[in-house]
Design a protein around this motif. Structure first.
Motif, short mmCIF file in Angstrom:
data_model
loop_
_atom_site.label_atom_id
_atom_site.label_comp_id
_atom_site.label_asym_id
_atom_site.label_seq_id
_atom_site.Cartn_x
_atom_site.Cartn_y
_atom_site.Cartn_z
N GLY A 139 0.81 -1.22 0.00
CA GLY A 139 0.00 0.00 0.00
C GLY A 139 0.84 1.26 0.00
N LEU A 140 1.86 1.30 0.84
CA LEU A 140 2.74 2.48 0.90
C LEU A 140 3.46 2.69 -0.42
CD1 LEU A 140 4.27 2.04 4.47
CD2 LEU A 140 2.79 3.93 3.73
N TRP A 141 4.01 1.63 -0.99
CA TRP A 141 4.81 1.77 -2.21
C TRP A 141 3.98 2.15 -3.42
CZ3 TRP A 141 7.71 -3.40 -1.02
CH2 TRP A 141 8.73 -3.14 -0.10
N THR A 142 2.71 1.73 -3.47
CA THR A 142 1.90 1.96 -4.66
C THR A 142 0.94 3.13 -4.53
OG1 THR A 142 0.25 0.33 -3.92
CG2 THR A 142 2.03 -0.47 -5.35
N THR A 143 0.93 3.81 -3.37
CA THR A 143 0.11 5.01 -3.24
C THR A 143 0.63 6.08 -4.19
OG1 THR A 143 -0.44 4.58 -0.92
CG2 THR A 143 -0.57 6.86 -1.66
N LEU A 158 -1.88 2.90 10.57
CA LEU A 158 -1.20 4.02 9.91
C LEU A 158 -2.25 5.06 9.55
CD1 LEU A 158 0.54 1.34 9.23
CD2 LEU A 158 1.57 2.77 7.45
N ALA A 159 -1.98 6.32 9.83
CA ALA A 159 -2.94 7.38 9.54
C ALA A 159 -2.27 8.46 8.70
CB ALA A 159 -3.48 7.99 10.83
N ASP A 160 -2.80 8.67 7.52
CA ASP A 160 -2.39 9.77 6.63
C ASP A 160 -0.87 9.77 6.39
OD1 ASP A 160 -5.06 10.69 6.50
OD2 ASP A 160 -4.80 11.77 8.38
N SER A 161 -0.32 8.61 6.13
CA SER A 161 1.11 8.54 5.82
C SER A 161 1.37 9.16 4.45
CB SER A 161 1.57 7.08 5.81
OG SER A 161 2.89 7.00 5.31
N PRO A 162 2.43 9.95 4.33
CA PRO A 162 2.78 10.48 3.00
C PRO A 162 3.25 9.40 2.04
CG PRO A 162 4.48 11.03 4.58
CD PRO A 162 3.35 10.43 5.37
N ALA A 163 3.48 8.18 2.57
CA ALA A 163 3.86 7.03 1.74
C ALA A 163 5.13 7.32 0.94
CB ALA A 163 2.72 6.63 0.81
N LEU A 164 6.10 7.85 1.62
CA LEU A 164 7.40 8.17 1.03
C LEU A 164 8.51 7.54 1.87
CD1 LEU A 164 6.78 11.95 0.27
CD2 LEU A 164 6.80 10.08 -1.40
N PRO A 165 9.67 7.26 1.27
CA PRO A 165 10.04 7.48 -0.13
C PRO A 165 9.49 6.39 -1.05
CG PRO A 165 11.84 6.41 1.02
CD PRO A 165 10.78 6.67 2.05
N LYS A 166 9.46 6.70 -2.33
CA LYS A 166 9.06 5.70 -3.30
C LYS A 166 10.28 4.90 -3.76
CE LYS A 166 4.74 6.92 -3.44
NZ LYS A 166 3.82 6.13 -2.58
N PRO A 167 10.13 3.60 -3.96
CA PRO A 167 11.23 2.81 -4.51
C PRO A 167 11.52 3.20 -5.95
CG PRO A 167 9.23 1.50 -4.37
CD PRO A 167 8.93 2.79 -3.70
N ALA A 168 12.69 2.82 -6.44
CA ALA A 168 13.04 3.09 -7.83
C ALA A 168 12.22 2.24 -8.78
CB ALA A 168 14.53 2.84 -8.05
N GLN A 169 11.93 1.00 -8.38
CA GLN A 169 11.15 0.10 -9.23
C GLN A 169 9.67 0.45 -9.15
OE1 GLN A 169 12.85 -4.20 -9.17
NE2 GLN A 169 13.50 -3.28 -7.23
N SER A 170 9.00 0.39 -10.26
CA SER A 170 7.59 0.70 -10.32
C SER A 170 6.80 -0.52 -10.78
CB SER A 170 7.34 1.87 -11.29
OG SER A 170 5.99 2.21 -11.34
N PRO A 171 5.72 -0.89 -10.09
CA PRO A 171 5.11 -0.12 -9.01
C PRO A 171 5.78 -0.31 -7.65
CG PRO A 171 3.81 -2.07 -9.44
CD PRO A 171 4.88 -2.04 -10.48
N ARG A 172 6.67 -1.36 -7.55
CA ARG A 172 7.32 -1.63 -6.26
C ARG A 172 8.38 -2.71 -6.49
NH1 ARG A 172 5.62 -6.56 -5.19
NH2 ARG A 172 3.51 -7.26 -5.69
N PRO A 173 9.27 -2.91 -5.50
CA PRO A 173 10.21 -4.02 -5.60
C PRO A 173 9.48 -5.36 -5.55
CG PRO A 173 10.94 -2.41 -3.97
CD PRO A 173 9.53 -2.05 -4.34
N PRO A 174 10.02 -6.38 -6.22
CA PRO A 174 9.41 -7.70 -6.14
C PRO A 174 9.39 -8.23 -4.71
CG PRO A 174 10.99 -7.59 -7.94
CD PRO A 174 11.17 -6.35 -7.15
#
Length: 307
Positions: A139-143, A158-174
């Motif tokens: 959820g955090l990585w794909t927000t 978790l409440a109103d997390s900015p969901a950062l940082p984003k990983p380099a891989q999209s949508p997320r690491p395997p």
């Protein structure tokens, strides 16, 4: 078939020794360097030099390698809070240029938890935490950037997390999920994992486990998942060399021939082929003697080109 090097540093290894293995694995053309995530030696023997943290290690290796993939097999959910783990993995993924994979599991080694003051709840609760951590990490990585993520579970909020940082891989690491469990593990793998790994089992058990995963994926409406296996390896140009390497792994050559990947290169190539027939696409080679870089050289020269 992709061959990956898998190390067990809790049995006795410094960062410099891990670095040497990772750089050799990269140079020799192996697909990935993985390490376990433990804080204490398993079984009798010298506990020194003591544990190295898996994600600290991988962060350093991210800057000292350039192409090889990096990951854990596996990180226990008991060791880290999911929000903090999401930050660590995303940061290491950025540091590596998008080469990180996360193996995640429930944890099992109660002694290391006692030794370092880490709570070790019963297995049912650990599976509950495992499922919630998978939901939170994905959820955090794909927000989407600019949006927030919230989660309310039995174990984490978790409440109103900015969901950062984003990983380099999209949508997320395997994400890798493993184990021989017949119900919860296949369900969670089918729902969350990019790869299912079965460590240290026979060919018959591997076929049985892969069948359960395929059925769970069908139930989940998924068409595919990467299947892999982990096996202790001891390859030698002859039986004497293979026996020496099996002994360094704490095993008898005859027994390891049956339970792992041991013997001459031709024998090992043949057995890897049987895993491939079951559907395995990756084999994690558990290398126990990290000082024996000649072992990696032999595998790269005589096994890797044939699989």
């Amino acid at each position: 078939m992709k061959l990956r090097i898998f190390t067990e540093p809790q049995q006795g290894a410094t960062y410099d020794e891990l670095l040497a293995v990772a750089q050799a694995a990269e140079r020799l053309g192996f697909d990935a360097f993985f390490r376990s995530d433990h804080y204490m030696r398993i079984g009798p023997g010298d506990p020194g030099p003591g544990p190295t943290d898996a994600w600290v290690t991988l962060a350093a290796l991210a800057r000292e390698t350039s192409t090889i993939r990096l990951g854990t097999l596996v990180t226990p959910v008991t060791f880290r809070l999911p929000g903090a783990l999401a930050i660590s993995v995303a940061q290491v993924d950025q540091m590596s240029g998008g080469r990180v994979e996360l193996g995640l599991g429930t944890g099992w080694f109660d002694a290391e938890h006692t030794a370092y003051g880490i709570p070790f709840p019963p297995v049912g609760e650990r599976f509950g935490r495992f499922e919630e951590q998978l939901e939170i990490l994905t959820g955090l990585w794909t927000t989407p950037p600019g949006e927030t993520f919230s989660f309310e579970g039995a174990h984490y909020r978790l409440a109103d997390s900015p969901a950062l940082p984003k990983p380099a891989q999209s949508p997320r690491p395997p994400i890798i999920i493993g184990g021989f469990g017949a119900k919860r593990t296949p369900r969670l793998a089918a729902r969350f994992a990019d790869e299912y790994n079965l460590p240290f089992h026979t060919l018959d058990d591997t076929g049985l486990a892969y069948g359960r995963i395929r059925q769970a994926c069908e139930t989940e409406g998924r068409s595919q998942i990467v299947l892999s296996a982990a096996q202790t390896v001891a390859v030698g140009a002859d039986d004497a060399e293979a026996a020496r390497r099996a002994e360094a792994a704490g095993q008898d050559l005859a027994a390891l021939r049956a339970s792992g990947l041991a013997g001459t290169p031709a024998e090992v190539v043949d057995k890897i082929g049987r895993f491939a027939e079951l559907g395995a696409e990756r084999i994690y080679l558990q290398v126990m003697d990290l000082s024996d870089l000649d072992h990696l050289e032999l595998i790269a020269a005589e096994v890797l080109p044939h699989v």
